[in-house]
Design a protein around this motif. Structure first.
Motif, PDB file in Angstrom:
ATOM      1  N   LEU A 178       0.681  -1.096  -0.165  1.00  0.00           N
ATOM      2  CA  LEU A 178       0.120  -0.255  -0.083  1.00  0.00           C
ATOM      3  C   LEU A 178       0.642   1.473   0.462  1.00  0.00           C
ATOM      4  O   LEU A 178       0.813   2.298  -0.810  1.00  0.00           O
ATOM      5  CB  LEU A 178      -1.198  -0.184   1.350  1.00  0.00           C
ATOM      6  N   ASN A 179       2.138   0.859   0.832  1.00  0.00           N
ATOM      7  CA  ASN A 179       2.633   2.497   0.836  1.00  0.00           C
ATOM      8  C   ASN A 179       3.611   3.403  -0.569  1.00  0.00           C
ATOM      9  O   ASN A 179       3.602   4.085  -0.606  1.00  0.00           O
ATOM     10  CB  ASN A 179       3.904   1.956   2.529  1.00  0.00           C
ATOM     11  N   ILE A 180       3.839   2.347  -0.532  1.00  0.00           N
ATOM     12  CA  ILE A 180       5.079   2.714  -2.506  1.00  0.00           C
ATOM     13  C   ILE A 180       4.011   3.175  -3.135  1.00  0.00           C
ATOM     14  O   ILE A 180       4.083   4.575  -3.494  1.00  0.00           O
ATOM     15  CB  ILE A 180       5.818   1.409  -3.246  1.00  0.00           C
ATOM     16  N   PRO A 181       2.729   2.907  -3.940  1.00  0.00           N
ATOM     17  CA  PRO A 181       2.168   3.331  -4.560  1.00  0.00           C
ATOM     18  C   PRO A 181       1.328   4.740  -3.720  1.00  0.00           C
ATOM     19  O   PRO A 181       0.746   5.465  -4.632  1.00  0.00           O
ATOM     20  CB  PRO A 181       0.597   2.206  -5.337  1.00  0.00           C
ATOM     21  N   LEU A 182       0.566   4.715  -3.056  1.00  0.00           N
ATOM     22  CA  LEU A 182       0.482   5.954  -2.623  1.00  0.00           C
ATOM     23  C   LEU A 182       1.328   6.514  -2.009  1.00  0.00           C
ATOM     24  O   LEU A 182       0.867   8.424  -2.493  1.00  0.00           O
ATOM     25  CB  LEU A 182      -0.060   5.441  -0.910  1.00  0.00           C
ATOM     26  N   THR A 183       2.617   6.099  -2.336  1.00  0.00           N
ATOM     27  CA  THR A 183       3.580   7.690  -1.606  1.00  0.00           C
ATOM     28  C   THR A 183       3.298   8.195  -2.992  1.00  0.00           C
ATOM     29  O   THR A 183       3.794   9.417  -3.124  1.00  0.00           O
ATOM     30  CB  THR A 183       4.965   6.896  -1.118  1.00  0.00           C
ATOM     31  N   TRP A 184       3.724   7.906  -4.354  1.00  0.00           N
ATOM     32  CA  TRP A 184       3.859   8.130  -5.416  1.00  0.00           C
ATOM     33  C   TRP A 184       3.241   8.795  -5.600  1.00  0.00           C
ATOM     34  O   TRP A 184       3.142   9.686  -6.619  1.00  0.00           O
ATOM     35  CB  TRP A 184       3.928   6.434  -6.254  1.00  0.00           C
ATOM     36  N   THR A 185       1.717   8.013  -5.226  1.00  0.00           N
ATOM     37  CA  THR A 185       0.664   8.945  -5.631  1.00  0.00           C
ATOM     38  C   THR A 185       0.183  10.790  -5.134  1.00  0.00           C
ATOM     39  O   THR A 185       0.015  11.659  -5.960  1.00  0.00           O
ATOM     40  CB  THR A 185      -0.796   8.493  -5.327  1.00  0.00           C
ATOM     41  N   LEU A 186       1.089  10.381  -4.020  1.00  0.00           N
ATOM     42  CA  LEU A 186       0.597  11.445  -3.098  1.00  0.00           C
ATOM     43  C   LEU A 186       1.810  12.628  -3.287  1.00  0.00           C
ATOM     44  O   LEU A 186       1.276  14.086  -3.071  1.00  0.00           O
ATOM     45  CB  LEU A 186       0.750  11.114  -1.526  1.00  0.00           C
ATOM     46  N   ILE A 187       3.194  12.293  -3.042  1.00  0.00           N
ATOM     47  CA  ILE A 187       4.117  13.027  -3.981  1.00  0.00           C
ATOM     48  C   ILE A 187       4.338  13.906  -5.141  1.00  0.00           C
ATOM     49  O   ILE A 187       4.059  15.112  -5.205  1.00  0.00           O
ATOM     50  CB  ILE A 187       5.865  12.455  -3.680  1.00  0.00           C
ATOM     51  N   PHE A 188       4.180  13.387  -6.282  1.00  0.00           N
ATOM     52  CA  PHE A 188       3.803  13.489  -7.547  1.00  0.00           C
ATOM     53  C   PHE A 188       2.768  14.500  -8.090  1.00  0.00           C
ATOM     54  O   PHE A 188       2.229  14.535  -8.997  1.00  0.00           O
ATOM     55  CB  PHE A 188       4.105  12.858  -8.050  1.00  0.00           C
ATOM     56  N   GLY A 189       1.137  13.861  -7.067  1.00  0.00           N
ATOM     57  CA  GLY A 189      -0.125  14.092  -7.391  1.00  0.00           C
ATOM     58  C   GLY A 189      -0.689  13.342  -8.483  1.00  0.00           C
ATOM     59  O   GLY A 189      -1.748  14.319  -9.331  1.00  0.00           O
ATOM     60  N   ARG A 190      -0.739  12.482  -8.523  1.00  0.00           N
ATOM     61  CA  ARG A 190      -1.252  11.431  -9.583  1.00  0.00           C
ATOM     62  C   ARG A 190      -2.450  11.000  -9.195  1.00  0.00           C
ATOM     63  O   ARG A 190      -2.935  11.403  -7.919  1.00  0.00           O
ATOM     64  CB  ARG A 190       0.198   9.586  -9.848  1.00  0.00           C
TER      65      ARG A 190
END
Length: 437
Positions: free
Chosen positions: A152-164
């Protein structure tokens, strides 16, 4: 446990790799803010995580009903810690502007730190539950839950950092928020298994929700030295890190890159150390020191083999490993020169880390926490005094400071190995006192 701790290392590694796609300042800020958050929680983390050894000792002694009572006492401690965590968070957050860091770095560090501290209570609960399941030997549960958390953490972090994917672009705050959200999932999974009917009946979970003074006394007597050691050592490391980052963004980012690779060695071996502590605690409770000797031998064989192989790979490919975190800004030309030199120091102390982690796992499992506290804390503070003169007073080269840090780890590993070899920790009367409530 190696896989479980490795999952945590991968999570932190990917967070910083994502931030490296922004710039080197974000990488250095995540290092500074993350270490400051761990420092702020370290006293309570050190205390609550000793649930592992306590549960293992009760389990080995056949006192199954006592095992979940350790969890209840840990939750009580976490609740009592909330006001102190709030005060520490406010005070530490106000200190960032006065640490001599690059002005671009300070607001990022503070935002990352505040976000992590907002989830500190859940971090303590997660650690308490994980320590319990390790203590009763259900390490597969911890592995599965941690892997679910990282998924959960890796894709969620990616979306939150870059706004995806419709998410807001939060940058470094998104990295911290991803960690907190993943903690909720992990806690929920632990509680589902904890209250499962079969487990609930075997360990008398529903009878455990009381303040058990005997268990709490053991928790505080054996866990407090471990907590103080964790706090004091983290304090010295945090101060050293902050002083080192005073050299500039280049030096701070270089250290962050080196410690990112260090985690791939250190954090999985922490899992091995936890496994060693658990088994030693179980055999101390069962009064079976012959099996304890087998655990010690196996632990050293595994740790030294793993760290030795990884150290060789890090030495050979040190330049390529630094390039993984390459950024497009002007800082990286200097980072490309400094960080590979620091990687040589990393390769030097990785075997020492292996000795420290296995020896400390044995000594903690056997309740020899006071000796660890005094020895480790003394050597860490001696290193910090030396770092003050090297960095602040004499303004020596960053590599001099780095090699002082390496020398400290080599010294600690020697002290732990000697303590383990002499065997005072295994005297029957000492072990009997450990089991007393």
């Amino acid at each position: 446990m190696v896989v479980s701790q490795g999952a945590f290392a991968v999570m932190v590694f990917t967070d910083r790799w994502f931030l490296a796609q922004i710039d080197a300042v974000h990488v250095a800020s995540a290092m500074g803010g993350g270490v400051a958050a761990f420092f702020s929680m370290s006293l309570f983390i050190g205390l609550i995580s000793y649930a592992n050894a306590l549960v293992a000792q009760y389990h080995g002694a056949g006192q199954m009903q006592r095992c979940p009572r350790v969890v209840t006492q840990g939750v009580i401690i976490a609740v009592c810690a909330l006001p102190l965590l709030a005060l520490i968070g406010i005070g530490m957050g106000q200190a960032f502007p006065h640490l001599g860091h690059d002005p671009l770095q300070v607001p990022l560090e503070r935002a990352y730190y505040y976000t992590l501290m907002a989830g500190s209570f859940f971090q303590l609960i997660k650690i308490c539950l994980a320590s319990y399941f390790v203590g009763i030997g259900r390490t597969q549960v911890v592995m599965a839950v941690n892997i679910a958390g990282i998924c959960l953490n890796i894709p969620l972090t990616w979306t939150l950092i870059f706004g995806r994917m419709g998410m807001p672009e939060l940058g470094i705050v998104g990295a911290a928020l991803g960690t907190i959200v993943a903690q909720f999932l992990v806690i929920g999974l632990y509680l589902t298994i904890y209250f499962h009917r079969q487990h609930r009946l075997r360990f008398a979970v529903m009878d455990s929700f009381v303040l058990d003074k005997g268990v709490m006394r053991r928790y505080l007597r054996l866990g407090t030295p471990s907590a103080l050691e964790s706090f004091m050592n983290t304090a010295t490391f945090n101060i050293f890190l902050l002083m080192f980052q005073g050299y500039g963004v280049v030096q701070g980012a270089s250290m962050a890159i080196v410690f990112n690779w260090d985690m791939l060695s250190f954090v999985p071996m922490m899992g091995l150390s936890i496994g060693v502590m658990t088994l030693i605690g179980r055999f101390v409770g069962a009064e079976d020191m012959e099996r304890a000797n087998q655990v010690i031998s196996s632990g050293f064989i595994l740790a030294l083999s793993y760290s030795g192989l990884l150290a060789l790979l890090f030495l050979i490919f040190r330049v390529e490993l630094v390039e993984v975190f390459a950024t497009d800004d002007a800082y990286f030309d200097e980072i490309r020169t400094l960080a590979p030199m620091m990687m040589i120091g990393l390769c030097t102390y990785m075997m020492a880390d292996a000795v420290i982690l296995i020896a400390s796992g044995v000594l903690r499992g056997a309740g020899d926490t006071r000796w660890i506290m005094f020895t480790s804390t003394s050597l860490h503070w001696l290193m910090l005094v030396a770092q003050y003169f090297v960095i602040v007073r004499w303004k020596m080269d960053p590599l001099v400071s780095w090699w002082v840090f390496v020398a400290m780890l080599l010294t600690i590993s020697t002290a732990y190995a000697v303590r383990l070899y002499r065997g005072r920790w295994r005297h029957p009367e000492r072990l009997a006192r450990v089991m007393q409530e």
